[in-house]
Motif scaffolding. Sequence first.
Motif, PDB file in Angstrom:
ATOM      1  N   LEU A 331     -18.624 123.888   5.153  1.00  0.00           N
ATOM      2  CA  LEU A 331     -19.414 123.025   4.276  1.00  0.00           C
ATOM      3  C   LEU A 331     -18.576 121.865   3.743  1.00  0.00           C
ATOM      4  N   GLU A 332     -17.297 122.118   3.476  1.00  0.00           N
ATOM      5  CA  GLU A 332     -16.418 121.033   3.027  1.00  0.00           C
ATOM      6  C   GLU A 332     -16.279 119.973   4.117  1.00  0.00           C
ATOM      7  N   GLN A 333     -16.168 120.417   5.362  1.00  0.00           N
ATOM      8  CA  GLN A 333     -16.061 119.474   6.476  1.00  0.00           C
ATOM      9  C   GLN A 333     -17.346 118.666   6.635  1.00  0.00           C
ATOM     10  N   LEU A 334     -18.492 119.323   6.500  1.00  0.00           N
ATOM     11  CA  LEU A 334     -19.769 118.625   6.601  1.00  0.00           C
ATOM     12  C   LEU A 334     -19.937 117.609   5.475  1.00  0.00           C
ATOM     13  N   GLU A 335     -19.494 117.974   4.277  1.00  0.00           N
ATOM     14  CA  GLU A 335     -19.616 117.069   3.138  1.00  0.00           C
ATOM     15  C   GLU A 335     -18.743 115.834   3.334  1.00  0.00           C
ATOM     16  N   GLY A 341     -19.352 108.290   5.423  1.00  0.00           N
ATOM     17  CA  GLY A 341     -20.090 107.271   6.163  1.00  0.00           C
ATOM     18  C   GLY A 341     -20.126 107.497   7.654  1.00  0.00           C
ATOM     19  N   GLY A 342     -19.718 108.694   8.092  1.00  0.00           N
ATOM     20  CA  GLY A 342     -19.717 108.958   9.519  1.00  0.00           C
ATOM     21  C   GLY A 342     -21.100 109.125  10.106  1.00  0.00           C
ATOM     22  N   VAL A 343     -22.029 109.635   9.298  1.00  0.00           N
ATOM     23  CA  VAL A 343     -23.390 109.898   9.760  1.00  0.00           C
ATOM     24  C   VAL A 343     -24.365 109.447   8.691  1.00  0.00           C
ATOM     25  N   VAL A 344     -25.422 108.754   9.100  1.00  0.00           N
ATOM     26  CA  VAL A 344     -26.441 108.306   8.148  1.00  0.00           C
ATOM     27  C   VAL A 344     -27.518 109.367   7.965  1.00  0.00           C
ATOM     28  N   ALA A 345     -27.948 109.958   9.080  1.00  0.00           N
ATOM     29  CA  ALA A 345     -29.047 110.917   8.982  1.00  0.00           C
ATOM     30  C   ALA A 345     -28.966 111.921  10.126  1.00  0.00           C
ATOM     31  N   LEU A 346     -29.431 113.135   9.834  1.00  0.00           N
ATOM     32  CA  LEU A 346     -29.560 114.203  10.814  1.00  0.00           C
ATOM     33  C   LEU A 346     -31.000 114.670  10.829  1.00  0.00           C
ATOM     34  N   ARG A 347     -31.479 115.033  12.014  1.00  0.00           N
ATOM     35  CA  ARG A 347     -32.814 115.627  12.104  1.00  0.00           C
ATOM     36  C   ARG A 347     -32.805 116.690  13.195  1.00  0.00           C
ATOM     37  N   TYR A 348     -33.248 117.891  12.823  1.00  0.00           N
ATOM     38  CA  TYR A 348     -33.281 119.010  13.750  1.00  0.00           C
ATOM     39  C   TYR A 348     -34.704 119.199  14.270  1.00  0.00           C
ATOM     40  N   GLU A 349     -34.851 119.054  15.579  1.00  0.00           N
ATOM     41  CA  GLU A 349     -36.145 119.260  16.240  1.00  0.00           C
ATOM     42  C   GLU A 349     -36.111 120.628  16.920  1.00  0.00           C
ATOM     43  N   ILE A 350     -36.710 121.612  16.272  1.00  0.00           N
ATOM     44  CA  ILE A 350     -36.608 122.996  16.724  1.00  0.00           C
ATOM     45  C   ILE A 350     -37.631 123.264  17.821  1.00  0.00           C
ATOM     46  N   THR A 351     -37.161 123.832  18.924  1.00  0.00           N
ATOM     47  CA  THR A 351     -38.027 124.048  20.084  1.00  0.00           C
ATOM     48  C   THR A 351     -38.351 125.514  20.326  1.00  0.00           C
TER      49      THR A 351
END
Length: 412
Positions: A331-335, A341-351
């Motif tokens: 979680l520290e790495q993700l934060e 500023g490495g990532v603006v947005a994430l979206r998970y499209e579950i299949t």
Amino acid sequence: MSTEDSGHPGVPVEYATWRKSRWEEVAGSGGKAGTVQLAMVSHPEPGVPGLPGRWEVSASGVLTLTVTAADGVSIGGRPVTGAVDVESGSQVKLADGRVCFVQGRGGTYGMVVWDPSAPVLTRLRDIASYPYDPSWVVDAEYRATPGRTVEVERLTSPRSTETASAPGDLVVEIGGREYTLVVVETVPGLRMAIFTDPSSGADTPEIGRWLILPPDEGSALRVDFNQVILPHHVFSTAFPCPIPLEANHLPVVVDAGERAPVLDERNRSTVTEPDKKGQDGTMEPELTEKAVQYLRHLEKFDFASMRAMCADTATVWHNDGKGEQTIEANLEQLEQMSSGGGVVALRYEITRQFQKPDEVLQQHVLHINMPDGSGTELPVAMYFGFKDGLIDRIEEYANMMPPDEGNVSGDS
């Protein structure tokens, strides 16, 4: 089915009638929730996997089924033995209770295999919908685009892509702003706008919802978002439904139409974790739901909520060769990734999801948006292990990105 809309002041009779017919379409005999197989047969290839007997189409376009008495097959209530011609519109009943609905034209026949004991059908109690709202009945413009095609993905395993007719655009005004949705026609004569909105993956399915256009060929349309429906795939994975185009994401919530199937958790026909109650006495969500919720928190960069869903001993492993981490280190790495500023947005499209006691295996596509406006997609398989209802183990198997494309590989 719930009849909460029937007879309610302000709810048109036409809408209540539509709700009843929609329920029959999903839960009735031959309905979507009981569909367990779709098959095709044409000349000269014989046979339909999973069905008894020999199915074959002659050179003249006649469908013939050859069975033995031991197969226990009947057509129109009469047992059949030997070779028999099967006409379009026939219902072939199998010994195990399944029914095969046959439709054909031009020497090609399609079969819909319906099972009265299908897991979703036996548990389905209602189709949850937003309350009827007359403001969602709107005037729209249909702008024809003759000959246009688009590439659409389908929910097959593995994913497949096909070229589909996109005969027009639907222009609607929502909240004082004008939006354009691409209309696709994957079945001749059935025009629909498949869209997502901010509710997708939370209050409504990740794979979006369908707005079926009226058959009127004119440019001026009256569309009713109260009659937005769930994709067939929600009720049965036998349906390889199309996935909405990126262009068909509405930035405003469409709080109208169908939301989700309502399932009776006390009548499960598959092996899942036994029912558990929380301290307040209410039923805890399914583990599959918890897996989705964890990723929704990550989409919002809500690391505190993510941590609250995990056991103290939780560990995380990725197929990046770096070994495993504690949940705190992950979680520290993700934060750092999000705040730096490495990532603006994430979206998970579950299949797809599979559940066993204390385990969930999930496939999804991770959509990543970068600060420079670029984006990428990662096909991912993720394993969640649970202990006492909390996440105790996460394993992620992803197609790794080159290091120069950002520090996002395997860390989400």
